[in-house]
Write an enzyme that holds these catalytic residues in place. Sequence first.
Site, PDB file in Angstrom:
ATOM      1  N   GLU A  65       0.818  -1.213   0.000  1.00 27.93           N
ATOM      2  CA  GLU A  65       0.000   0.000   0.000  1.00 27.93           C
ATOM      3  C   GLU A  65       0.851   1.262   0.000  1.00 27.93           C
ATOM      4  OE1 GLU A  65      -2.998   2.082   3.193  1.00 27.93           O
ATOM      5  OE2 GLU A  65      -2.926  -0.106   3.092  1.00 27.93           O
ATOM      6  N   ASP A  66       1.939   1.266   0.808  1.00 22.42           N
ATOM      7  CA  ASP A  66       2.749   2.475   0.976  1.00 22.42           C
ATOM      8  C   ASP A  66       3.867   2.584  -0.057  1.00 22.42           C
ATOM      9  OD1 ASP A  66       1.231   3.161   3.087  1.00 22.42           O
ATOM     10  OD2 ASP A  66       2.777   2.967   4.618  1.00 22.42           O
TER      11      ASP A  66
END
Length: 757
Positions: A118-119
């Site tokens: 996600e990051d």
Amino acid sequence: MNLTPADSTVSVAQNSRATSDRSATKDTDSLSKPDPNTLGSGVASVALLASKLSEYLTPSELKKVREAYRFSDEMHLGQMRKSGEPYISHPIAVAEICADWKLDAQAIMAALLHDVMEDQDVKKEELIERFGAPVATLVDGLSKLDKIEFQSQIEIQAENFRKMLLAMARDVRVILVKLADRLHNMRTLGFMSPEKKRRIARETMEVYVPIANRLGLNNIYRELQDLAFAHLYPVRYRTLSKAVKAARGNRREVVSKILDAVTHTLAANGIPAQVYGREKTLFGIYRKMRNKHLSFSQVLDVYGFRIVVDSLSNCYVALGALHGLYKPMPGKFKDYIAIPKLNGYQSLHTTLIGPYGTPVEFQIRTQEMNHVAEAGVAAHWLYKDEDASLTDLQQRTHAWLQSLLDIQKQTGDSAEFLEHVKVDLFPDSVYVFTPKSRIIALPRGATVLDFAYTIHTDIGDQAIASKVNHEPAALRTELRNGDIVEIVTSPTSRPSPNWLTFVRTGKARSAIRHHLRTINLSESTELGKRLLVQALAALNITPPLPEPLVEKLLNESSAKSLDELYADIGVGKRMATLVARHIRKLANDELPPGTVTDIDTDIDTDEIAPVTINGNEGASVLLATCCHPIPGDRIMGQLKRDQGIAVHATDCDLARRQRSKEPDRWIDLAWGTDINRRFDCRIKVLVHNQRGTLARVTAEIGESDANIVYVGMDDDRDPVMKQLHFTVQVEDRIHLARLMRNLRRVPNVARILRERG
């Protein structure tokens, strides 16, 4: 485990050289320069995690976890939390919580890696190559859908939850890691803005707290509840916290006296036991004060006691000893050992009148029950496919997770899926029996129809009647603890849209909506087409629409065909007027001048002609039971999601109130000329209480060519006058007026009127 401080020191040095090529901003984290003062705590956290994991993982598993830690540390290089700590401290903290549950190496690796996709835009394929498919699948289930475009924040949230819950249905470790992630984020929520605190706290209270409770994770359930309460209502939390601290000194003598008396009594009865005094959570106290409208001084049972014994039989022996020591309060005993809660919780609960007349709650359980009560499904986290090898708790969890997949198959969109799941997350339950004595657990407020759908979707779809405790009962009958329920089915029966007004469970709601969407598709499509054509006519647009316009419309609406778009309009998922205006906008923006007539954008919707109905459109058009409209009445329609149009009389009080709240969901209707059916109508007849009056009234109704559907009488015990209530079937207002005129001529009839509401 070789997650040593030395390893951490290397990454600390690297973190001080913050790089910008891999950066991300999260709800609870942001990039900033690292604070050297926080680095020592990171070393300690790594050492603590290593110590916990070395207690139960093998050397080869520890090696894999170490690789995951190093990869996560590298990926989050330079990323900082809003607290000023290096971001890697968060995955380590999440892994620590999972290690407390003794989750396996794959789950610990997923905890350490849960934010890299996600990051840091790490691909699933890379995780599969480095750590294997199971770990990559877990991380993928924990990752949000930030790269997909959605129409609203609500849709984004709903789709993220659906993705997570479906991943959880396939592997329960997904939600265990997610709950650990949420717990640590809630513990460190103090660094966020007030608005974001409230949003995250509300999301936690509405979704994650019920899931933790549903899975039996009581420790996390209670802590998340109190943390969310503290951020949602900070003033109330602080006030109540001070009151509890002040009360501790006042009640210490009572608690000490009860502990001594209980310990002595159990020992005298030869029952080996551990006795613990416990304080209710602040949110538990607040909820009791709010629900029962009590002040803090009126909440007497702030403290409770837990008794842990060595065997099942001693649970009941200890119960008898306690009832001999203090008097039990009537109606305050619950046996969750014989009938466990939905989440597998087992314990005996009893409330006794202690010293000074204070109510005191006791929970009695074995060591194994206590372990399950605290850790829930994490006490036996291993998730298998073979039902025969599952514990009772795992079977219950497996059944619930499977129901999520069933709901997903029948659900139209993410928001609807989340709505159904939230319904099933309420903690209160009612326990009923099948005719063969099988126990079925349902949410409190569940009906006979919910019971039918819980047994099997086909039984729910074909239900026509039921028996509760061997007595005939309506499908909408609300069930109570201990009811014996039997369902009567018919192969020709089909779900009714009215069922959605009283079913309680997500499975029942999704199954009914799925049936209405699929079986009644042709009716909904035809109605939707009529609604859209009429809305387009008001904008001077005449079908057929140009092909480029249709293609653009379908792309933007995510519909596969015009028929699907019509069906969505017919069941109320889309508004015909809004779709028509969108078509006009597309025509003005995309097509050459003259392709479609341009008009003023300020359209007066009151000029749109009423939609004509005949009352025989099928399930896509429902006649409201509050006002029972009949031909000749002025009518309007409410577009109800997945239920089509609900037809109301314009003078219906309920309809007027609802229209004032959601005016965009209401359209004007008109009766057609080709009507060949009869309509229900309610009338009230006030008569003198004389022998034979009812017979004469019913005979006159028959003579007036009206059919009686229902007859009832008010139980007012008036010896002179009686009120008779009829539901009759008539053709239209003219037929009804003729019927009422004829009834007024019947002897002993004093008054007659049409009933509404």
